[in-house]
Structures are given as structure tokens and as C-alpha cells.
Scaffold this motif. Structure first.
Motif, PDB file in Angstrom:
ATOM      1  N   ALA A   1     -18.036  -5.228   2.241  1.00  0.00           N
ATOM      2  CA  ALA A   1     -17.231  -4.774   3.348  1.00  0.00           C
ATOM      3  C   ALA A   1     -17.998  -4.491   4.353  1.00  0.00           C
ATOM      4  O   ALA A   1     -17.719  -4.659   5.682  1.00  0.00           O
ATOM      5  CB  ALA A   1     -16.066  -4.112   2.743  1.00  0.00           C
TER       6      ALA A   1
ATOM      7  N   SER B   1     -13.895   3.266   2.013  1.00  0.00           N
ATOM      8  CA  SER B   1     -13.150   2.280   2.795  1.00  0.00           C
ATOM      9  C   SER B   1     -12.539   2.846   4.325  1.00  0.00           C
ATOM     10  O   SER B   1     -12.689   2.223   5.322  1.00  0.00           O
ATOM     11  CB  SER B   1     -11.768   1.945   2.232  1.00  0.00           C
ATOM     12  N   ASN B   2     -12.241   4.167   4.435  1.00  0.00           N
ATOM     13  CA  ASN B   2     -12.014   4.820   5.472  1.00  0.00           C
ATOM     14  C   ASN B   2     -13.283   4.660   6.415  1.00  0.00           C
ATOM     15  O   ASN B   2     -13.044   4.212   7.405  1.00  0.00           O
ATOM     16  CB  ASN B   2     -11.535   6.320   5.396  1.00  0.00           C
TER      17      ASN B   2
ATOM     18  N   MET C   1     -18.623  -1.873  -2.476  1.00  0.00           N
ATOM     19  CA  MET C   1     -18.252  -1.546  -1.172  1.00  0.00           C
ATOM     20  C   MET C   1     -19.152  -2.108   0.061  1.00  0.00           C
ATOM     21  O   MET C   1     -18.864  -2.262   1.275  1.00  0.00           O
ATOM     22  CB  MET C   1     -18.230   0.208  -0.751  1.00  0.00           C
TER      23      MET C   1
ATOM     24  N   ASN D   1       0.888  -1.193   0.026  1.00  0.00           N
ATOM     25  CA  ASN D   1       0.201   0.105   0.081  1.00  0.00           C
ATOM     26  C   ASN D   1       0.915   1.225  -0.116  1.00  0.00           C
ATOM     27  O   ASN D   1       0.513   2.346  -0.705  1.00  0.00           O
ATOM     28  CB  ASN D   1      -0.993   0.013   1.132  1.00  0.00           C
TER      29      ASN D   1
ATOM     30  N   ILE E   1     -15.642   2.697   6.505  1.00  0.00           N
ATOM     31  CA  ILE E   1     -15.877   1.305   7.109  1.00  0.00           C
ATOM     32  C   ILE E   1     -14.825   0.770   8.064  1.00  0.00           C
ATOM     33  O   ILE E   1     -15.094   0.243   9.087  1.00  0.00           O
ATOM     34  CB  ILE E   1     -15.887   0.306   5.806  1.00  0.00           C
ATOM     35  N   LYS E   2     -13.479   1.163   7.630  1.00  0.00           N
ATOM     36  CA  LYS E   2     -12.732   0.848   8.523  1.00  0.00           C
ATOM     37  C   LYS E   2     -12.583   1.266   9.999  1.00  0.00           C
ATOM     38  O   LYS E   2     -12.331   0.431  10.836  1.00  0.00           O
ATOM     39  CB  LYS E   2     -11.350   1.126   7.756  1.00  0.00           C
TER      40      LYS E   2
ATOM     41  N   ILE F   1     -13.864   5.514  -3.286  1.00  0.00           N
ATOM     42  CA  ILE F   1     -13.552   4.136  -2.558  1.00  0.00           C
ATOM     43  C   ILE F   1     -12.806   4.532  -1.414  1.00  0.00           C
ATOM     44  O   ILE F   1     -12.887   3.714  -0.261  1.00  0.00           O
ATOM     45  CB  ILE F   1     -13.105   3.153  -3.625  1.00  0.00           C
ATOM     46  N   ASN F   2     -11.758   5.408  -1.584  1.00  0.00           N
ATOM     47  CA  ASN F   2     -10.816   5.737  -0.205  1.00  0.00           C
ATOM     48  C   ASN F   2     -11.675   6.210   0.785  1.00  0.00           C
ATOM     49  O   ASN F   2     -11.340   5.602   1.853  1.00  0.00           O
ATOM     50  CB  ASN F   2      -9.929   6.820  -0.986  1.00  0.00           C
TER      51      ASN F   2
END
Ligand code: ADP
Length: 236
Positions: free
Chosen positions: A102, A138-139, A99, A63, A141-142, A134-135
Motif C-alpha cells: 500500500a 494505514s492512517n 503494509m 467500516n 499511509i492514508k 495496522i490501524n
């Protein structure tokens, strides 16, 4: 003299940047190295645990390298914007379908909210905008342990607004500027390269828009992109 000063400060910034990069590379490499040495000596290491650490560190390094490539491309101005005519609804549905699994895997609700009349077809660089969304998703969700993640899209007078909202821990006031800088992570967050938001903000600026963190009264985080999106009218 002004030119000399600015060259000196650019050079200092570069040294700081290289120091951060080396630091970021060293810790995962040390872990990989350490476990490989234990294996070689035949010390009773738990193979599964070792493999897990090595995998996590390799992922981190991958990454990091990908992020660094993106950043250097952005800084050298090598990135060309490619606008094309895009069906906005399919563009959004595609992101949601990528997404949602996830989010569901973590027990989070994931919703797409559209407000106002969205253009059927618009002109923009779909790969870059997708990368940024998406970035951010993803954050969201993370960092969110329970509740929901929402992608909200609005459109008025050729200006589109994309909001990524979550019900996670939110971002402390002292971190709000910092997290958009390369290698900066929130307090106590060690995973992640800390490059995602820096890349996303630069990309959005290249696309002619703005990416900001907006405060939400109900807590959680909300990242908002505002950008011009010209409608392609009169096409079936
Ligand atoms: P990374 O996630 O790889 O660490 P980013 O640049 O994407 O790097 O994010 C920087 C920091 O911003 C994260 O380490 C985290 O502390 C904070 N952050 C980003 N998005 C969120 C979010 N949705 N909720 C809480 N904190 C966030």
C-alpha cells in the motif's frame, strides 16, 4: 445523589453517541438512496460514477459497523486478552509485508527500524497488537502524500516501544486530544469513520500499555505505543 448524577451524565453521553452514530449512517445512506432513485427514473446518470459513489458509501458503512462492534465489545469489557508466545521478528515481518504494498503504491518508502536488542520470543496478544499497528500504519499511509512511513521498534527492561512515524501533514495542536475520541476526525477530513484511534487507544490500554501522539521536530505525525512485553527466555 452522586450515583444519580453519574447515571444522568452516562445517559447523556449515550444519547450524544447515538446521535453521532445516526448522523454517520445517514449521509452515506442518503447518497446510495439518491443514486438508486435516479437509476429507477432512468435519468441519464453516469453508471460508473454512480457505482463508484455507492461502493465508497457501502465501504464506509461496513467500516462503521465493524468499528462500532469493536467499540461496544470494548465498552462492555467483553474483550479477552489472549497472550501467547510469539516470535517478535516474524510478527513484525508479517506486518511489514502486509503494509508495504500500500505504501509503495502511493510512492512512499516504508521501513522497519529496530533499535537495541529485541527478544526473540515474547508473550503478548498478537492479534490485538497487530490490529493496532495496522490501524496506525494505514492512517500513516492514508494521510501521507510523499516521503516515508517508518515503524520503529525498541526494547529495554521488558518495555517495548513501537513508533509509527510519517512525513505527512502532521496533526494540528487543537486536534491532538480530540482525534482519540470516537467519531472525531481532523479538520476538513470527511472520509473515514473516525473510530480507528479511539479503538486503538482502548485496545492498547487493555493490553496494559499506552498510546500517545508525540511531537516530532521534523513535522509529520508520530504515534507511540509503550507497553510491557515479557521476554520468554531459554527457548529455541
Ligand atoms: P479515520 O482515519 O477513520 O478518520 P481515526 O480515528 O483513525 O479515524 O483518525 C482520526 C483523525 O486523526 C483522522 O481523521 C485524521 O484527521 C487524524 N489522523 C490520524 N492519523 C493521522 C496521520 N498519520 N497523519 C495525519 N492525520 C492523522
Amino acid at each position: 445523589e452522586t450515583a444519580r448524577q453519574s447515571a444522568i451524565s452516562a445517559n447523556l453521553a449515550k444519547s450524544r453517541y447515538l446521535a453521532s452514530v445516526s448522523h454517520e449512517i445517514r449521509s452515506p445512506l442518503n447518497a446510495i438512496y439518491g443514486y438508486a432513485q435516479l437509476f429507477e427514473r432512468g435519468d441519464g446518470v453516469n453508471a460508473q460514477e454512480a457505482a463508484r459513489v455507492i461502493l465508497r458509501c457501502s465501504e464506509h458503512l461496513t467500516n462503521l459497523v465493524e468499528g462500532l462492534l469493536d467499540i461496544s465489545q470494548l465498552e462492555f469489557g467483553m474483550l479477552r486478552v489472549r497472550t501467547e508466545e510469539v516470535r517478535l521478528n516474524s510478527f513484525l515481518d508479517h506486518i511489514v509485508s502486509m503494509m508495504r504494498p500500500a505504501a509503495h503504491a502511493k510512492g512512499l518508502a516504508f521501513t522497519l527500524e529496530k533499535t537495541g536488542r529485541l527478544p526473540e520470543i515474547a508473550r503478548f496478544d498478537q492479534n490485538r497488537l497487530r490490529q493496532v499497528l495496522i490501524n496506525l500504519l494505514s492512517n500513516a499511509i492514508k494521510f501521507t502524500q510523499q516521503g516515508s512511513v517508518t515503524l520503529k521498534v525498541g526494547y529495554a527492561g521488558q518495555i517495548a516501544t513501537f513508533e509509527v512515524k510519517d512525513t505527512g501533514p502532521g496533526i494540528a495542536p487543537e486536534d491532538r486530544q480530540r482525534i482519540f475520541e470516537p467519531f472525531e476526525r481532523g479538520e476538513g477530513r470527511e472520509s473515514g469513520a473516525g473510530l480507528g484511534l479511539a479503538i486503538s487507544r482502548t485496545l492498547v490500554e487493555i493490553l496494559g500499555g499506552q498510546l500517545d501522539l508525540v511531537s516530532t521536530p521534523e513535522g509529520g505525525s508520530c504515534f507511540r505505543i509503550v507497553m510491557m512485553l515479557s521476554e520468554v527466555a531459554g527457548k529455541a
